[in-house]
Design a protein around this motif. Structure first.
Motif, PDB file in Angstrom:
ATOM      1  N   GLY A 326       3.869  -0.649  12.947  1.00  0.00           N
ATOM      2  CA  GLY A 326       2.741  -0.542  12.040  1.00  0.00           C
ATOM      3  C   GLY A 326       2.995   0.293  10.797  1.00  0.00           C
ATOM      4  N   LYS A 327       4.217   0.799  10.641  1.00  0.00           N
ATOM      5  CA  LYS A 327       4.560   1.658   9.502  1.00  0.00           C
ATOM      6  C   LYS A 327       5.464   0.905   8.535  1.00  0.00           C
ATOM      7  CE  LYS A 327       6.917   6.003   8.379  1.00  0.00           C
ATOM      8  NZ  LYS A 327       7.649   7.187   8.943  1.00  0.00           N
ATOM      9  N   VAL A 328       5.187   1.061   7.239  1.00  0.00           N
ATOM     10  CA  VAL A 328       6.016   0.444   6.210  1.00  0.00           C
ATOM     11  C   VAL A 328       7.138   1.416   5.833  1.00  0.00           C
ATOM     12  CG1 VAL A 328       6.099  -0.462   3.863  1.00  0.00           C
ATOM     13  CG2 VAL A 328       4.096  -0.916   5.300  1.00  0.00           C
ATOM     14  N   TYR A 329       8.366   0.913   5.906  1.00  0.00           N
ATOM     15  CA  TYR A 329       9.539   1.734   5.586  1.00  0.00           C
ATOM     16  C   TYR A 329      10.115   1.327   4.241  1.00  0.00           C
ATOM     17  CZ  TYR A 329       9.710   3.565  10.364  1.00  0.00           C
ATOM     18  OH  TYR A 329       9.422   4.198  11.545  1.00  0.00           O
ATOM     19  N   LYS A 330      10.080   2.260   3.273  1.00  0.00           N
ATOM     20  CA  LYS A 330      10.735   2.025   1.989  1.00  0.00           C
ATOM     21  C   LYS A 330      12.218   2.374   2.103  1.00  0.00           C
ATOM     22  CE  LYS A 330       6.540   2.741  -0.720  1.00  0.00           C
ATOM     23  NZ  LYS A 330       5.903   3.501  -1.834  1.00  0.00           N
ATOM     24  N   SER A 331      12.968   2.117   1.037  1.00  0.00           N
ATOM     25  CA  SER A 331      14.431   2.285   1.071  1.00  0.00           C
ATOM     26  C   SER A 331      14.851   3.661   1.568  1.00  0.00           C
ATOM     27  CB  SER A 331      15.027   2.039  -0.325  1.00  0.00           C
ATOM     28  OG  SER A 331      14.809   0.718  -0.727  1.00  0.00           O
ATOM     29  N   LYS A 332      14.239   4.719   1.034  1.00  0.00           N
ATOM     30  CA  LYS A 332      14.624   6.088   1.386  1.00  0.00           C
ATOM     31  C   LYS A 332      14.374   6.368   2.856  1.00  0.00           C
ATOM     32  CE  LYS A 332      14.260  10.810  -0.363  1.00  0.00           C
ATOM     33  NZ  LYS A 332      13.614  11.702  -1.369  1.00  0.00           N
ATOM     34  N   ALA A 333      13.255   5.885   3.371  1.00  0.00           N
ATOM     35  CA  ALA A 333      12.929   6.097   4.780  1.00  0.00           C
ATOM     36  C   ALA A 333      13.870   5.319   5.687  1.00  0.00           C
ATOM     37  CB  ALA A 333      11.482   5.692   5.046  1.00  0.00           C
ATOM     38  N   ARG A 334      14.288   4.128   5.216  1.00  0.00           N
ATOM     39  CA  ARG A 334      15.180   3.314   6.041  1.00  0.00           C
ATOM     40  C   ARG A 334      16.550   3.973   6.196  1.00  0.00           C
ATOM     41  NH1 ARG A 334      12.842  -1.167   3.008  1.00  0.00           N
ATOM     42  NH2 ARG A 334      14.793  -1.604   1.915  1.00  0.00           N
ATOM     43  N   LEU A 335      16.983   4.707   5.167  1.00  0.00           N
ATOM     44  CA  LEU A 335      18.272   5.400   5.243  1.00  0.00           C
ATOM     45  C   LEU A 335      18.317   6.385   6.410  1.00  0.00           C
ATOM     46  CD1 LEU A 335      19.016   6.114   1.467  1.00  0.00           C
ATOM     47  CD2 LEU A 335      20.432   4.753   3.005  1.00  0.00           C
ATOM     48  N   LYS A 336      17.167   6.940   6.769  1.00  0.00           N
ATOM     49  CA  LYS A 336      17.110   7.928   7.851  1.00  0.00           C
ATOM     50  C   LYS A 336      17.023   7.276   9.233  1.00  0.00           C
ATOM     51  CE  LYS A 336      14.804  11.352   4.901  1.00  0.00           C
ATOM     52  NZ  LYS A 336      13.582  12.185   4.715  1.00  0.00           N
ATOM     53  N   GLU A 337      16.618   6.026   9.266  1.00  0.00           N
ATOM     54  CA  GLU A 337      16.412   5.337  10.546  1.00  0.00           C
ATOM     55  C   GLU A 337      17.566   4.412  10.918  1.00  0.00           C
ATOM     56  OE1 GLU A 337      13.864   5.483  12.790  1.00  0.00           O
ATOM     57  OE2 GLU A 337      13.004   7.152  11.674  1.00  0.00           O
ATOM     58  N   ILE A 338      18.369   4.031   9.912  1.00  0.00           N
ATOM     59  CA  ILE A 338      19.343   2.956  10.115  1.00  0.00           C
ATOM     60  C   ILE A 338      20.751   3.441   9.789  1.00  0.00           C
ATOM     61  CG2 ILE A 338      20.001   0.609   9.409  1.00  0.00           C
ATOM     62  CD1 ILE A 338      17.075   0.147   8.618  1.00  0.00           C
ATOM     63  N   PHE A 339      21.722   3.019  10.603  1.00  0.00           N
ATOM     64  CA  PHE A 339      23.140   3.295  10.336  1.00  0.00           C
ATOM     65  C   PHE A 339      23.850   1.956  10.190  1.00  0.00           C
ATOM     66  CE2 PHE A 339      27.537   4.257  10.955  1.00  0.00           C
ATOM     67  CZ  PHE A 339      27.709   5.600  10.617  1.00  0.00           C
ATOM     68  N   MET A 340      24.679   1.851   9.146  1.00  0.00           N
ATOM     69  CA  MET A 340      25.388   0.597   8.898  1.00  0.00           C
ATOM     70  C   MET A 340      26.894   0.782   9.004  1.00  0.00           C
ATOM     71  SD  MET A 340      25.244  -1.949   5.591  1.00  0.00           S
ATOM     72  CE  MET A 340      26.461  -3.261   5.381  1.00  0.00           C
ATOM     73  N   VAL A 341      27.531  -0.112   9.740  1.00  0.00           N
ATOM     74  CA  VAL A 341      28.991  -0.192   9.779  1.00  0.00           C
ATOM     75  C   VAL A 341      29.398  -1.300   8.827  1.00  0.00           C
ATOM     76  CG1 VAL A 341      31.015  -0.713  11.186  1.00  0.00           C
ATOM     77  CG2 VAL A 341      29.137   0.624  12.158  1.00  0.00           C
ATOM     78  N   MET A 342      30.113  -0.927   7.756  1.00  0.00           N
ATOM     79  CA  MET A 342      30.433  -1.871   6.698  1.00  0.00           C
ATOM     80  C   MET A 342      31.522  -2.853   7.106  1.00  0.00           C
ATOM     81  SD  MET A 342      30.399   0.662   3.400  1.00  0.00           S
ATOM     82  CE  MET A 342      28.941   1.618   2.976  1.00  0.00           C
ATOM     83  N   GLN A 343      31.570  -3.957   6.360  1.00  0.00           N
ATOM     84  CA  GLN A 343      32.601  -4.969   6.584  1.00  0.00           C
ATOM     85  C   GLN A 343      33.994  -4.378   6.365  1.00  0.00           C
ATOM     86  OE1 GLN A 343      33.373  -8.578   3.851  1.00  0.00           O
ATOM     87  NE2 GLN A 343      32.025  -9.380   5.430  1.00  0.00           N
ATOM     88  N   ASP A 344      34.123  -3.520   5.364  1.00  0.00           N
ATOM     89  CA  ASP A 344      35.377  -2.824   5.095  1.00  0.00           C
ATOM     90  C   ASP A 344      35.210  -1.364   5.492  1.00  0.00           C
ATOM     91  OD1 ASP A 344      37.664  -1.676   4.192  1.00  0.00           O
ATOM     92  OD2 ASP A 344      37.450  -2.267   2.091  1.00  0.00           O
ATOM     93  N   PRO A 345      35.684  -0.960   6.681  1.00  0.00           N
ATOM     94  CA  PRO A 345      35.460   0.406   7.164  1.00  0.00           C
ATOM     95  C   PRO A 345      36.125   1.471   6.297  1.00  0.00           C
ATOM     96  CG  PRO A 345      37.015  -0.743   8.580  1.00  0.00           C
ATOM     97  CD  PRO A 345      36.467  -1.756   7.644  1.00  0.00           C
ATOM     98  N   ASN A 346      37.078   1.083   5.440  1.00  0.00           N
ATOM     99  CA  ASN A 346      37.713   2.066   4.561  1.00  0.00           C
ATOM    100  C   ASN A 346      36.697   2.771   3.670  1.00  0.00           C
ATOM    101  OD1 ASN A 346      40.634   1.647   5.137  1.00  0.00           O
ATOM    102  ND2 ASN A 346      40.210  -0.412   4.419  1.00  0.00           N
TER     103      ASN A 346
END
Length: 466
Positions: A326-346
């Motif tokens: 029920g909560k809307v997450y803007k870009s800044k808030a999503r950075l705190k909730e989500i971790f991304m493993v990139m295609q190029d780990p370098n």
């Protein structure tokens, strides 16, 4: 003729272990050799010994002889090999010198001082053979990972080398692009080129191989001829520690019925992104992702899968909303909730050791817990290694260890199994299942059908939700 005679090699960055040990191989002119084995078994090292990157760019100690066309390889400088040996690296970005694709295709020929009319003719033929007309005169930095891989392969073809070395060439390619790569290898083979392919995903090329050499711990474990290759089944491949020989498109899996018992959903609405001055590369009216599940995001190269993950985690600011609980997450808030493993780990490895890399990803540093996570991803023996000294598959697992350590509720993985052998792919699959049981939500962009069948609960084709 290529001849390895009792070759040993030890990297200066990892003196405690030989990368190659007593390698003896004869490779005939015009032969197509498939080189496979577990991540870190020495495949890339063998290719680097041939193309001159060792010792020009990688320090270490080599013993034994390597003869190419009757000449010891150490007697040739790396610039002597240009035009004779072409390499497509595991990470295509590492071999680009220009910002636009057409200039990149011309670059090698320009360095050989070929006439302009000859360069233009070669580029036209390669573009036609590769069916990459849509990739000419493009900004390289705006290409997808798979599109970059196509340009890397094409830039090698333009040089018309006698020896072609391919290091995990299908790692970031979709099913159709992998088939295009297969056709190019088939053309190279028909032209009498000598081809060495270091690869885990062997299904698209196995019937083109004249031989298959399986490395284990830096040694030749098996050397299979045509007859033995043709008789391989998935069961015998598993015994060898190899990936499946079944060639299944992830888009087929996306069309299969997916069971989903999750009542909690992450909802995306009017989710879009465009590069400045360009049309939308991403345009999603509505998408729902089940929580506490593993969801595969599939689609052809260039459909915006990586861009989608980057927008979702907040790296790129985009239009649209993400709603959870029920909560809307803007870009800044999503950075705190989500971790991304990139295609190029370098791009996300920063410290001096693998252990430190995991520890800086933790909310509170805990060395004992970090070591436990490294054990889960089979990297305990590399805890003190510099991350940049690892193989491609080992870097992928290091980045995954960082994601686990972050304790974020949502994990995004971009091609997490590129560069991984069967054993490590299955280990990653089991880890994702465990994370799901712990209440994490995982979205993974992937072209790996075998991986999808092993651990993904849902499959979403990105083009269908645009």
């Amino acid at each position: 003729m290529i001849k390895f005679e009792h070759v040993d090699f030890t990297y200066a960055a990892a003196p405690e272990k030989k990368s190659l040990s007593d390698i003896s191989l004869d490779i005939a002119d015009g032969e197509c050799l498939l080189l496979t084995g577990e991540s870190g078994c020495g495949k890339s090292t063998l290719l680097r010994l041939l193309n001159g990157l060792i010792p020009e760019f990688y320090d270490g100690e080599r013993k034994g002889k390597i003869i190419v066309s009757g000449k010891e390889i150490s007697e040739s400088k790396i610039d002597d090999l240009a035009g004779k040996i072409g390499t497509v690296f595991q990470n295509p970005r590492s071999q680009f010198f220009n910002v636009d694709t057409t200039s990149e295709l011309a670059f090698g020929c320009e360095n050989l001082a070929l006439p302009e009319i000859e360069i233009v003719s070669r580029i036209q033929k390669t573009v036609s053979d590769f069916h990459i007309q849509n990739l000419t005169n493009r900004n390289i930095f705006e290409l997808s990972g798979g599109e970059k891989q196509k340009i890397a392969c094409a830039s090698v073809d333009v040089l018309r080398p006698d020896l072609i070395l391919l290091d995990e060439p299908s790692a970031n390619l979709d099913h159709d692009s992998t088939q295009s790569l297969r056709q190019m290898i088939k053309c190279w083979k028909a032209e009498g080129r000598t081809i060495l392919i270091a690869e885990h995903r062997i299904n698209y090329v196995i019937d083109l191989a004249d031989r298959m050499v399986i490395l284990k711990n830096g040694k030749v474990a098996n050397d299979l001829g045509k007859t033995e290759i043709r008789s391989l089944t998935d069961d015998t491949c598993e015994k060898y520690g190899l990936r499946s020989i079944k060639n299944i498109s992830p888009l087929t899996l996306a069309k299969e019925h997916q069971e989903n018992d999750s009542k909690e959903l992450i909802r995306l609405t009017d989710f879009s992104y465009a590069y400045r001055g360009a049309k939308n590369i991403l345009s999603i009216k509505e998408m729902t992702v089940p929580k506490n599940s593993v969801t595969a995001i599939v689609g052809t190269n260039g459909t915006g899968k990586t861009t989608f993950l980057e927008c979702l985690c907040g790296i790129r600011k985009n239009k649209g909303r993400m709603i959870s609980n029920g909560k809307v997450y803007k870009s800044k808030a999503r950075l705190k909730e989500i971790f991304m493993v990139m295609q190029d780990p370098n791009h996300q490895l920063f410290t001096e050791s693998v252990l430190d890399e995991v520890m800086i990803s933790m909310p509170t540093e805990n060395e004992e817990k970090a070591k436990q996570i490294l054990n889960e991803v089979d990297l305990s023996d590399h805890a003190d290694r510099h991350p940049m000294s690892l193989s491609g598959g080992q870097k992928q697992r290091t980045a995954l260890a960082c994601a686990i350590a972050s304790e974020r509720s949502i994990l995004l993985l971009d091609e997490p199994t590129s560069g991984l052998d069967l054993r490590h792919m299955l280990e990653v699959s089991e880890i994702l299942k465990q994370l799901k049981e712990q209440g994490r939500t995982i979205l993974t962009v992937t072209h790996d059908s075998e991986f999808i069948k092993n651990c993904c609960d849902n499959v979403i084709e990105l083009s269908e939700v645009k």
